[in-house]
Motif scaffolding. Structure first.
Motif, mmCIF file in Angstrom:
data_model
loop_
_atom_site.group_PDB
_atom_site.id
_atom_site.type_symbol
_atom_site.label_atom_id
_atom_site.label_comp_id
_atom_site.label_asym_id
_atom_site.label_seq_id
_atom_site.Cartn_x
_atom_site.Cartn_y
_atom_site.Cartn_z
ATOM 1 N N LEU A 189 0.875 -1.166 0.000
ATOM 2 C CA LEU A 189 0.000 0.000 0.000
ATOM 3 C C LEU A 189 0.912 1.216 0.000
ATOM 4 C CD1 LEU A 189 -2.522 -1.128 2.758
ATOM 5 C CD2 LEU A 189 -2.890 -1.198 0.276
ATOM 6 N N TYR A 190 0.602 2.212 -0.838
ATOM 7 C CA TYR A 190 1.533 3.300 -1.061
ATOM 8 C C TYR A 190 1.017 4.638 -0.545
ATOM 9 C CZ TYR A 190 3.986 0.263 -4.438
ATOM 10 O OH TYR A 190 4.683 -0.756 -5.046
ATOM 11 N N ALA A 191 1.973 5.473 -0.137
ATOM 12 C CA ALA A 191 1.722 6.899 0.035
ATOM 13 C C ALA A 191 1.771 7.562 -1.332
ATOM 14 C CB ALA A 191 2.776 7.502 0.966
ATOM 15 N N PRO A 192 1.242 8.780 -1.486
ATOM 16 C CA PRO A 192 1.245 9.427 -2.807
ATOM 17 C C PRO A 192 2.661 9.614 -3.343
ATOM 18 C CG PRO A 192 -0.220 10.587 -1.307
ATOM 19 C CD PRO A 192 0.541 9.596 -0.482
ATOM 20 N N PRO A 193 2.889 9.313 -4.620
ATOM 21 C CA PRO A 193 4.204 9.550 -5.219
ATOM 22 C C PRO A 193 4.412 11.042 -5.485
ATOM 23 C CG PRO A 193 2.666 8.775 -6.868
ATOM 24 C CD PRO A 193 1.940 8.710 -5.558
ATOM 25 N N GLU A 194 5.651 11.428 -5.682
ATOM 26 C CA GLU A 194 5.964 12.842 -5.860
ATOM 27 C C GLU A 194 5.318 13.430 -7.111
ATOM 28 O OE1 GLU A 194 10.117 13.537 -5.697
ATOM 29 O OE2 GLU A 194 10.337 12.869 -3.611
ATOM 30 N N GLY A 195 5.180 12.668 -8.169
ATOM 31 C CA GLY A 195 4.625 13.200 -9.410
ATOM 32 C C GLY A 195 3.122 13.344 -9.429
ATOM 33 N N LEU A 196 2.456 12.893 -8.359
ATOM 34 C CA LEU A 196 0.998 12.901 -8.364
ATOM 35 C C LEU A 196 0.445 14.322 -8.368
ATOM 36 C CD1 LEU A 196 -1.468 10.973 -8.233
ATOM 37 C CD2 LEU A 196 -1.442 11.308 -5.760
ATOM 38 N N ALA A 197 0.993 15.179 -7.512
ATOM 39 C CA ALA A 197 0.486 16.553 -7.434
ATOM 40 C C ALA A 197 0.691 17.292 -8.751
ATOM 41 C CB ALA A 197 1.176 17.293 -6.291
ATOM 42 N N ALA A 221 8.658 5.471 -9.368
ATOM 43 C CA ALA A 221 8.083 6.599 -8.641
ATOM 44 C C ALA A 221 7.530 6.180 -7.284
ATOM 45 C CB ALA A 221 6.984 7.253 -9.475
ATOM 46 N N LEU A 222 7.136 4.917 -7.141
ATOM 47 C CA LEU A 222 6.530 4.447 -5.897
ATOM 48 C C LEU A 222 7.521 3.747 -4.973
ATOM 49 C CD1 LEU A 222 3.180 3.103 -7.377
ATOM 50 C CD2 LEU A 222 3.424 5.010 -5.768
ATOM 51 N N ARG A 223 8.726 3.511 -5.451
ATOM 52 C CA ARG A 223 9.709 2.821 -4.622
ATOM 53 C C ARG A 223 10.021 3.653 -3.368
ATOM 54 N NH1 ARG A 223 13.011 1.685 -8.344
ATOM 55 N NH2 ARG A 223 12.170 -0.404 -8.742
ATOM 56 N N GLY A 224 9.938 3.019 -2.216
ATOM 57 C CA GLY A 224 10.185 3.707 -0.956
ATOM 58 C C GLY A 224 8.972 4.419 -0.389
ATOM 59 N N ARG A 225 7.813 4.359 -1.099
ATOM 60 C CA ARG A 225 6.595 5.023 -0.636
ATOM 61 C C ARG A 225 5.638 4.061 0.056
ATOM 62 N NH1 ARG A 225 7.489 10.134 -0.478
ATOM 63 N NH2 ARG A 225 5.281 10.608 -0.741
ATOM 64 N N GLU A 226 6.098 2.836 0.350
ATOM 65 C CA GLU A 226 5.217 1.834 0.961
ATOM 66 C C GLU A 226 4.875 2.225 2.403
ATOM 67 O OE1 GLU A 226 8.238 1.202 -0.225
ATOM 68 O OE2 GLU A 226 8.049 -0.098 -1.996
ATOM 69 N N VAL A 227 3.594 2.135 2.752
ATOM 70 C CA VAL A 227 3.170 2.408 4.127
ATOM 71 C C VAL A 227 2.837 1.124 4.871
ATOM 72 C CG1 VAL A 227 2.338 4.730 3.623
ATOM 73 C CG2 VAL A 227 0.770 2.797 3.399
#
Length: 420
Positions: A189-197, A221-227
Motif C-alpha cells: 500500500l503506497y503513500a502518494p508519489p511525488e509526481g501525483l500533485a 516513482a513508488l519505490r520507498g513510498r510503501e506504508v
C-alpha cells in the motif's frame, strides 16, 4: 399451568428519602421541559443562508422549482454557486407526518454523530450546535420536539422529479499487515508519489492500476513510498474501494498495533466496478461482495490470470497516509470528506452536488438486507456516489460490517432537514 401469587404483605409507607427523590425527579422533568420549550421557541427565528445556494431560505410554501440547490460545500459555506447544469437535486417541502418512521428512531447514536458534525458544521448549522449539546441529556421525544421546531423536512428528488433512488453501503476494513515486505506479505500500500500533485495540476490522470503493476516508470516513482504490506491483492483492492481502513501490524516483541490508513489521494482514473466486469463476462450472477469473493476464491486456484485481469479492470488506484489520533479518538470511525469522524449507522456518503456536507438527512430504505428509517448525516462522498437520491451507508469497522456492506443494494428515499 401458571400459578399467580397474590402478595398479602403490607407495603411500608414511603420514606423521607424516597419522597425527596420523587421531588427531585419532578423538578428535573419540569426543568428539562422549560429547556426544551425555550429551544423550540428559538425555532421561530429564521436563519438566512450564506449564499451556498444563492437564494433565500427554503420555506414550506415554495414550489419544487424554487427549492434550494447545492454546491457540495459545507452547508451554508460562503462561495460562488455552482452553474445551474451542475445541480443534481431539487428539494420539495414536506410535512413531518410524511417522514416515515419519524416517531420511532432511537436517536442516541444519531446525537453522537451530530456532536461530531458540530466540529465542522458550516455557518448555517453552527447556531444549532449549542442546543444539540444541551439535548445530549434529553429524551428522544425532547429531541424530536426540538427538531420539529427548528428544522423543515424537504423530500429529495432528481431534477426530473424521481424520488426513488439507490442505497449501498461501505465500511472500514481491518486486515493483518506487515511494516516491511516479507514472505506472505508482499502486496504494497503506497503513500502518494511525488509526481501525483504535478499530474493533478496539469489536469491529467496518473498511471492506471495496470501500469502501476507493470510500468517501470510508475514502479520507480513508488519505490520507498510503501506504508504497509498486505498478504492478498484482493485486500488491497478492498482498501482502494473503501478509501480508508485499519491494518493490524505485528511488532518484533510479539505485540500488535492498529494503524489507521486514511485517504491521501488517487491516480484520478475513473472508478470501474469489478462486479460489473464479472457480470458482463457471465462469470458471476451474484454481484454482491460475498458473491465476488466466492468467485475469486475459486478462480485463484483455476485461473489466477483472470483474477489479475479483474483487478486491472478498475484503473482507479488510491494512496494512503498513516493517521495519528489521540487516545480519546482511537475508537471513532474514519474521517469522511466533511473532515469529521464517521459514526456507524449514522453517517452517509452523498453526491456533494445534491446534498452538502454537514446536512442532517432522514433516510428510508426497505429491502432484503435491512429496513432502515433513521436520522443520518451527510459526512462523506465517493467517486461512485452520483445522483440526487443516492447514498452510501457507513456500516462500521471490521468483517461483520464488511459482510453487511457487501450485500447492501436496495431502494432509497431521502429527506434533508434544513434550518427554518
Amino acid at each position: 399451568m401458571v400459578h399467580h401469587t397474590i402478595n398479602t404483605k403490607m407495603q411500608p409507607a414511603p420514606s423521607a428519602s424516597s419522597k425527596i427523590n420523587s421531588m427531585r425527579q419532578i423538578l428535573w422533568r419540569l426543568t428539562w421541559a422549560l429547556i426544551v420549550g425555550s429551544l423550540v421557541a428559538c425555532g421561530t427565528t429564521r436563519h438566512a443562508p450564506v449564499s451556498d445556494y444563492g437564494r433565500t431560505p427554503p420555506s414550506a410554501a415554495r414550489t419544487p422549482a424554487d427549492a434550494p440547490r447545492t454546491t457540495g460545500s459545507l452547508a451554508g459555506t460562503p462561495g460562488t454557486p455552482s452553474p445551474q447544469q451542475s445541480y443534481r437535486s431539487r428539494w420539495v417541502a414536506a410535512s413531518w407526518s410524511e417522514v416515515p418512521g419519524w416517531q420511532n428512531d432511537q436517536m442516541q447514536d444519531a446525537w453522537n454523530a451530530w456532536l461530531q458534525n458540530c466540529e465542522r458544521p458550516g455557518p448555517l448549522f453552527a447556531p444549532l450546535c449549542k442546543d444539540v449539546r444541551q439535548l445530549m441529556l434529553g429524551s428522544d421525544d425532547d429531541r424530536r420536539l426540538w427538531m420539529m421546531g427548528r428544522l423543515q423536512p424537504y423530500r429529495v428528488e432528481s431534477l426530473d422529479g424521481a424520488s426513488d433512488g439507490l442505497l449501498t453501503s461501505y465500511y472500514e476494513p481491518l486486515f493483518d499487515a506487515s511494516a516491511q515486505m516479507r514472505p506472505g506479505f508482499e502486496v504494497p500500500l503506497y503513500a502518494p508519489p511525488e509526481g501525483l500533485a504535478e499530474a493533478r495540476r496539469a489536469g491529467r490522470p496518473w498511471f492506471s492500476r495496470q501500469e502501476i503493476d507493470t510500468n517501470p516508470q510508475a514502479r520507480d516513482a513508488l519505490r520507498g513510498r510503501e506504508v504497509a504490506w498486505l498478504a492478498d491483492p484482493i485486500d488491497a483492492l478492498v482498501l482502494h474501494i473503501q478509501g480508508s481502513g485499519r491494518v493490524r501490524i505485528a511488532n518484533p516483541d510479539g505485540t500488535t498495533r492498529i494503524v489507521r490508513l486514511a485517504f491521501a489521494g488517487s491516480n484520478e482514473q475513473p472508478y470501474q466496478s469489478v462486479g460489473r466486469w464479472l457480470l458482463d463476462r457471465g462469470l458471476i450472477r451474484d454481484a454482491s461482495w460475498p458473491g465476488i469473493k466466492a468467485w475469486i476464491v475459486s478462480a485463484q486456484q483455476s485461473n489466477p490470470r483472470l483474477v489479475q485481469e479483474m483487478l486491472w479492470s478498475n484503473p482507479r488506484y488510491v494512496f494512503f497516509r498513516e493517521e495519528t489520533r489521540s487516545a480519546a479518538e482511537a475508537d471513532l470511525g474514519p474521517r469522511g470528506a466533511q473532515g469529521v469522524p464517521l459514526t456507524s449507522g449514522r453517517s452517509i456518503a452523498v453526491d456533494k452536488d445534491s446534498i452538502p456536507y454537514g446536512t442532517p438527512v432522514w433516510l428510508a430504505s426497505a429491502g432484503p438486507n435491512a429496513n432502515l428509517q433513521r436520522l443520518v448525516f451527510a459526512q462523506d462522498t465517493g467517486s461512485a456516489i452520483v445522483g440526487a437520491v443516492r447514498a452510501d451507508y457507513f456500516a462500521g469497522t471490521g468483517p461483520e460490517a464488511g459482510d453487511f456492506a457487501g450485500r447492501m443494494k436496495q431502494g432509497l428515499r431521502l429527506w434533508v432537514l434544513w434550518p427554518k
